[in-house]
Design a protein around this motif. Sequence first.
Motif, PDB file in Angstrom:
ATOM      1  N   UNK A 170       0.809  -1.223   0.000  1.00  0.00           N
ATOM      2  CA  UNK A 170       0.000   0.000   0.000  1.00  0.00           C
ATOM      3  C   UNK A 170       0.840   1.269   0.000  1.00  0.00           C
ATOM      4  N   UNK A 171       2.162   1.121   0.191  1.00  0.00           N
ATOM      5  CA  UNK A 171       3.062   2.270   0.316  1.00  0.00           C
ATOM      6  C   UNK A 171       2.593   3.197   1.427  1.00  0.00           C
ATOM      7  N   UNK A 172       2.420   2.570   2.609  1.00  0.00           N
ATOM      8  CA  UNK A 172       2.008   3.295   3.810  1.00  0.00           C
ATOM      9  C   UNK A 172       3.082   3.135   4.887  1.00  0.00           C
ATOM     10  N   UNK A 173       3.276   4.182   5.654  1.00  0.00           N
ATOM     11  CA  UNK A 173       4.274   4.142   6.732  1.00  0.00           C
ATOM     12  C   UNK A 173       3.749   3.305   7.898  1.00  0.00           C
ATOM     13  N   UNK A 174       4.667   2.746   8.676  1.00  0.00           N
ATOM     14  CA  UNK A 174       4.309   2.017   9.892  1.00  0.00           C
ATOM     15  C   UNK A 174       5.199   2.482  11.032  1.00  0.00           C
ATOM     16  N   UNK A 175       4.672   2.362  12.243  1.00  0.00           N
ATOM     17  CA  UNK A 175       5.440   2.690  13.443  1.00  0.00           C
ATOM     18  C   UNK A 175       5.908   1.391  14.076  1.00  0.00           C
ATOM     19  N   UNK A 176       7.203   1.304  14.379  1.00  0.00           N
ATOM     20  CA  UNK A 176       7.780   0.059  14.894  1.00  0.00           C
ATOM     21  C   UNK A 176       8.664   0.333  16.107  1.00  0.00           C
ATOM     22  N   UNK A 177       8.991  -0.733  16.810  1.00  0.00           N
ATOM     23  CA  UNK A 177      10.132  -0.743  17.734  1.00  0.00           C
ATOM     24  C   UNK A 177      11.071  -1.804  17.192  1.00  0.00           C
ATOM     25  N   UNK A 178      12.359  -1.582  17.381  1.00  0.00           N
ATOM     26  CA  UNK A 178      13.360  -2.456  16.751  1.00  0.00           C
ATOM     27  C   UNK A 178      14.297  -3.031  17.798  1.00  0.00           C
ATOM     28  N   UNK A 179      14.312  -4.351  17.885  1.00  0.00           N
ATOM     29  CA  UNK A 179      15.193  -5.016  18.840  1.00  0.00           C
ATOM     30  C   UNK A 179      14.832  -4.661  20.266  1.00  0.00           C
ATOM     31  N   UNK A 180      15.861  -4.367  21.074  1.00  0.00           N
ATOM     32  CA  UNK A 180      15.644  -4.032  22.479  1.00  0.00           C
ATOM     33  C   UNK A 180      15.423  -2.532  22.692  1.00  0.00           C
ATOM     34  N   UNK A 181      15.512  -1.764  21.615  1.00  0.00           N
ATOM     35  CA  UNK A 181      15.274  -0.322  21.722  1.00  0.00           C
ATOM     36  C   UNK A 181      13.769  -0.080  21.808  1.00  0.00           C
ATOM     37  N   UNK A 182      13.320   0.466  22.928  1.00  0.00           N
ATOM     38  CA  UNK A 182      11.885   0.664  23.126  1.00  0.00           C
ATOM     39  C   UNK A 182      11.380   1.952  22.476  1.00  0.00           C
TER      40      UNK A 182
END
Length: 330
Positions: A170-182
């Motif tokens: 859809x070419x839409x942005x997403x919000x994530x957390x990556x690894x142990x970085x909260x």
Amino acid sequence: MASFEDFPMIEVKKMNETEVRLFSLLFNLLREPKGISFQKFRIIMPRFYKNEDIESDRKKLYRDLNQLKSLGFNIKVAQYGYQSEDFFPYYIEKESIDRSLKFSKEELEYLSKSLYAAELTKELVSLSQKLFSFHLDLIPNGSKQTLKSESDENSVDTSNTEKILQAIKDKRAITIVYGYDEKERTIEPYRLVRKHTTDFYVLAYDRGKKSLRRFILPKITVKKETKEEFFSNLKITNEDLNFHPLSLKTHPEMEILFQIHPEYEDRWRSFLEGARYEIVDHQYKVFTTNQNALFQFFVILPEALVESSSTWKEKFANHLQEWENLYQFV
């Protein structure tokens, strides 16, 4: 008083061919703590392992190594998945000191009560799993159930692949957390890339870093599927899809010349596959933005290097010295 006859002299005999070969093999292994491969044995011990029938030499070396093992020498072989077995280095493993902690049952019971009396944190849970991995019966009653229920309440959906693929489509942005970085970060995923057979990466524009980044798929947790369209309008190039460590951008691109021993050129080319290089007058001109990635190859196969620039050799020597200094503390 004891006489000379009470202690007869040991009869001195000339070593036979097998004994000479075993002694030579042992002394070479002791001299090279990093190990010696079958192919290198053929170079440094041609008298014993340089016959026309290479299979015969290979079997002879196996027999000799097993003979040394039976005499009490702890001979190991270091295996590397991308190399032929003929290049696995054999080495004598030094006896290691057992530095592991030993706990009595009473001590473990006391530790378990102390740990679970405190407020459970990620660190305490991790420590408990290590301490009681084979002694789960020593964990206080109810602790396992409590830990499970708390884990269920705070569990995060880790099945993110479908969400990421939908965002790519859809070419839409997403919000994530990556690894142990909260810390949450918003990314614009462009591609899902497979490296080798099992490693998957997401190639995405990181709005916070304002650059194209590579994310290891299992480390991504999708927190929010936004309806925002991509702010960036990037065109993915072959360079972006090149995951060779020599292509990681840690410094401006530089050219380094290497002369490689002929017996190691096949593995050298295999190592360089995916990276940019040229062959000029029997030398390899390597173009890299991460010269440190070259160190691993030559640490494993130092005999492969015939010649290079004095600057690079000095940097490589400093790298080896740094690791040697670190091992002083082990």
